[in-house]
Design a protein around this motif. Structure first.
Motif, PDB file in Angstrom:
ATOM      1  N   LEU A 201       0.817  -1.210   0.000  1.00 40.15           N
ATOM      2  CA  LEU A 201       0.000   0.000   0.000  1.00 40.15           C
ATOM      3  C   LEU A 201       0.853   1.262   0.000  1.00 40.15           C
ATOM      4  N   ARG A 202       2.077   1.172   0.521  1.00 44.06           N
ATOM      5  CA  ARG A 202       2.992   2.312   0.519  1.00 44.06           C
ATOM      6  C   ARG A 202       3.349   2.752  -0.898  1.00 44.06           C
ATOM      7  N   LEU A 203       3.174   1.875  -1.871  1.00 44.21           N
ATOM      8  CA  LEU A 203       3.488   2.202  -3.263  1.00 44.21           C
ATOM      9  C   LEU A 203       2.363   2.974  -3.942  1.00 44.21           C
ATOM     10  N   ARG A 204       1.282   3.209  -3.212  1.00 49.02           N
ATOM     11  CA  ARG A 204       0.151   3.958  -3.749  1.00 49.02           C
ATOM     12  C   ARG A 204       0.078   5.332  -3.072  1.00 49.02           C
ATOM     13  N   SER A 205      -0.462   6.295  -3.782  1.00 49.90           N
ATOM     14  CA  SER A 205      -0.559   7.653  -3.241  1.00 49.90           C
ATOM     15  C   SER A 205      -1.355   7.665  -1.940  1.00 49.90           C
ATOM     16  N   PRO A 206      -0.819   8.287  -0.888  1.00 50.97           N
ATOM     17  CA  PRO A 206      -1.569   8.366   0.364  1.00 50.97           C
ATOM     18  C   PRO A 206      -2.862   9.163   0.218  1.00 50.97           C
ATOM     19  N   ASP A 207      -2.886  10.112  -0.727  1.00 56.24           N
ATOM     20  CA  ASP A 207      -4.121  10.862  -0.955  1.00 56.24           C
ATOM     21  C   ASP A 207      -5.182   9.980  -1.606  1.00 56.24           C
ATOM     22  N   GLN A 208      -4.760   9.113  -2.528  1.00 60.75           N
ATOM     23  CA  GLN A 208      -5.701   8.182  -3.156  1.00 60.75           C
ATOM     24  C   GLN A 208      -6.250   7.198  -2.138  1.00 60.75           C
ATOM     25  N   LEU A 209      -5.390   6.684  -1.272  1.00 61.58           N
ATOM     26  CA  LEU A 209      -5.828   5.724  -0.259  1.00 61.58           C
ATOM     27  C   LEU A 209      -6.834   6.364   0.696  1.00 61.58           C
ATOM     28  N   ALA A 210      -6.546   7.593   1.127  1.00 60.17           N
ATOM     29  CA  ALA A 210      -7.447   8.291   2.048  1.00 60.17           C
ATOM     30  C   ALA A 210      -8.785   8.571   1.381  1.00 60.17           C
ATOM     31  N   ALA A 255       9.273   3.533 -11.865  1.00 64.39           N
ATOM     32  CA  ALA A 255      10.130   3.815 -10.712  1.00 64.39           C
ATOM     33  C   ALA A 255       9.302   3.747  -9.436  1.00 64.39           C
ATOM     34  N   VAL A 256       9.983   3.684  -8.299  1.00 70.17           N
ATOM     35  CA  VAL A 256       9.309   3.693  -7.002  1.00 70.17           C
ATOM     36  C   VAL A 256       8.945   5.139  -6.669  1.00 70.17           C
ATOM     37  N   PRO A 257       7.673   5.428  -6.424  1.00 75.99           N
ATOM     38  CA  PRO A 257       7.279   6.815  -6.160  1.00 75.99           C
ATOM     39  C   PRO A 257       7.772   7.303  -4.808  1.00 75.99           C
ATOM     40  N   ALA A 258       8.083   8.579  -4.723  1.00 78.63           N
ATOM     41  CA  ALA A 258       8.483   9.216  -3.463  1.00 78.63           C
ATOM     42  C   ALA A 258       7.403  10.224  -3.095  1.00 78.63           C
ATOM     43  N   PHE A 259       6.405   9.773  -2.380  1.00 75.31           N
ATOM     44  CA  PHE A 259       5.248  10.609  -2.078  1.00 75.31           C
ATOM     45  C   PHE A 259       5.546  11.617  -0.976  1.00 75.31           C
ATOM     46  N   ALA A 260       4.819  12.735  -1.027  1.00 70.52           N
ATOM     47  CA  ALA A 260       4.876  13.732   0.032  1.00 70.52           C
ATOM     48  C   ALA A 260       3.852  13.376   1.101  1.00 70.52           C
ATOM     49  N   ARG A 261       3.721  14.228   2.092  1.00 66.47           N
ATOM     50  CA  ARG A 261       2.743  14.005   3.158  1.00 66.47           C
ATOM     51  C   ARG A 261       1.329  13.954   2.579  1.00 66.47           C
ATOM     52  N   ARG A 262       0.463  13.241   3.268  1.00 61.04           N
ATOM     53  CA  ARG A 262      -0.940  13.165   2.852  1.00 61.04           C
ATOM     54  C   ARG A 262      -1.575  14.551   2.920  1.00 61.04           C
ATOM     55  N   GLY A 263      -2.391  14.874   1.936  1.00 62.20           N
ATOM     56  CA  GLY A 263      -3.032  16.175   1.920  1.00 62.20           C
ATOM     57  C   GLY A 263      -4.024  16.369   3.056  1.00 62.20           C
ATOM     58  N   ARG A 264      -4.856  15.349   3.310  1.00 61.31           N
ATOM     59  CA  ARG A 264      -5.819  15.446   4.415  1.00 61.31           C
ATOM     60  C   ARG A 264      -6.240  14.043   4.852  1.00 61.31           C
TER      61      ARG A 264
END
Length: 264
Positions: A201-210, A255-264
């Motif tokens: 799950l870390r490989l997916r955008s935290p904003d998409q997951l939220a 490539a392996v994404p390097a995501f930023a902090r979750r938006g909300r």
């Protein structure tokens, strides 16, 4: 001493019920600690996933009635709902994990009974050993599940199955729970399997997951019209989010994404 511990490594939290001598049976303090831990994690925008497990020989054997009923005044205060949440402390100890905007994975072994089952059902995914023991055990004591379990059961199984489990208090194995729809998958080592899922799950955008978690949780019983409106609202924000751009560029570059902090 708290019987709920929490550690966070590389954005993945591990929350443990830590009263192994009592099979992690729930006290009022444990309920309070579960609520406060979930609230703390909810505020962490670097968080990517949560694994909930139990120390010792069980996930959770349910409410420790002997311990809890020695504090009747506290039981009453814990039973009173908070208007701004719509839950009392018993319910919020489970439902708070629905409010955490990242995937929550329950890793279940041994007993998963009563209140323990309701904690597990509040997670987004449940990974269990085949021989784990599951029961809506409240019926054995002449009461009903009142820690958000009725809503969770309604989302996971048919009404006849939910009634049967609640009315009979029968105990089913992890394998049977999988067949019924209570369990997501089986594993000999559910904690390791839960962390493997968290890493995927870390490989997916935290904003998409939220957004996905909000959308499913908030519209599961809604009308199509309301669901479609929420889809549009969530997607409009995601289309212009930084983490969406990161996911897209990483996908094209393989490539392996390097995501930023979750938006909300």
């Amino acid at each position: 001493m708290s019987h709920v511990t929490c550690s966070v490594v590389d954005g993945i939290a591990h929350v443990r019920l830590d009263r192994p001598d009592k099979l992690n049976a729930l006290t009022l303090q444990i309920l309070d600690d579960l609520v406060s831990t979930a609230q703390m994690l909810r505020k962490d925008r670097t968080l990517r996933a949560v694994v909930v497990s139990g120390e010792g020989d069980a996930f959770c054997a349910g409410l420790d009635f002997a311990h809890v009923m020695k504090q009747p005044a506290k039981v009453v205060t814990h039973f009173v709902p908070r208007p701004w949440r719509g839950t009392n402390t018993f319910q919020e100890a489970c439902w708070a994990w629905r409010r955490v905007p990242v995937p929550v994975i329950a890793a279940v072994h041994g007993h998963c009974l009563g209140g323990g089952l309701q904690i597990a059902l509040a997670a987004d995914f449940r990974i269990a050993t085949p021989e784990s023991q599951w029961s809506v055990l409240e019926g054995k004591w002449g009461i009903i599940p009142d820690m958000s379990g009725i809503r969770s059961l309604a989302e996971l199984v048919g009404i006849d199955t939910a009634k049967r489990l609640t009315m009979t208090a029968e105990v089913v194995t992890g394998k049977e729970a999988l067949d019924l729809g209570l369990v997501t998958e089986l594993a000999a080592d559910p904690v390791s399997a839960a962390f493997e899922l968290a890493e995927r799950l870390r490989l997916r955008s935290p904003d998409q997951l939220a957004a996905a978690k909000r959308l499913f949780n908030d519209t599961w019983t809604s009308s199509p019209r309301r669901t479609f409106a929420r889809e549009r609202a969530e997607q409009l924000v995601l289309l212009f989010a930084h983490n969406t751009k990161v996911a897209r560029e990483a996908a094209f570059a393989k490539a392996v994404p390097a995501f930023a902090r979750r938006g909300r």
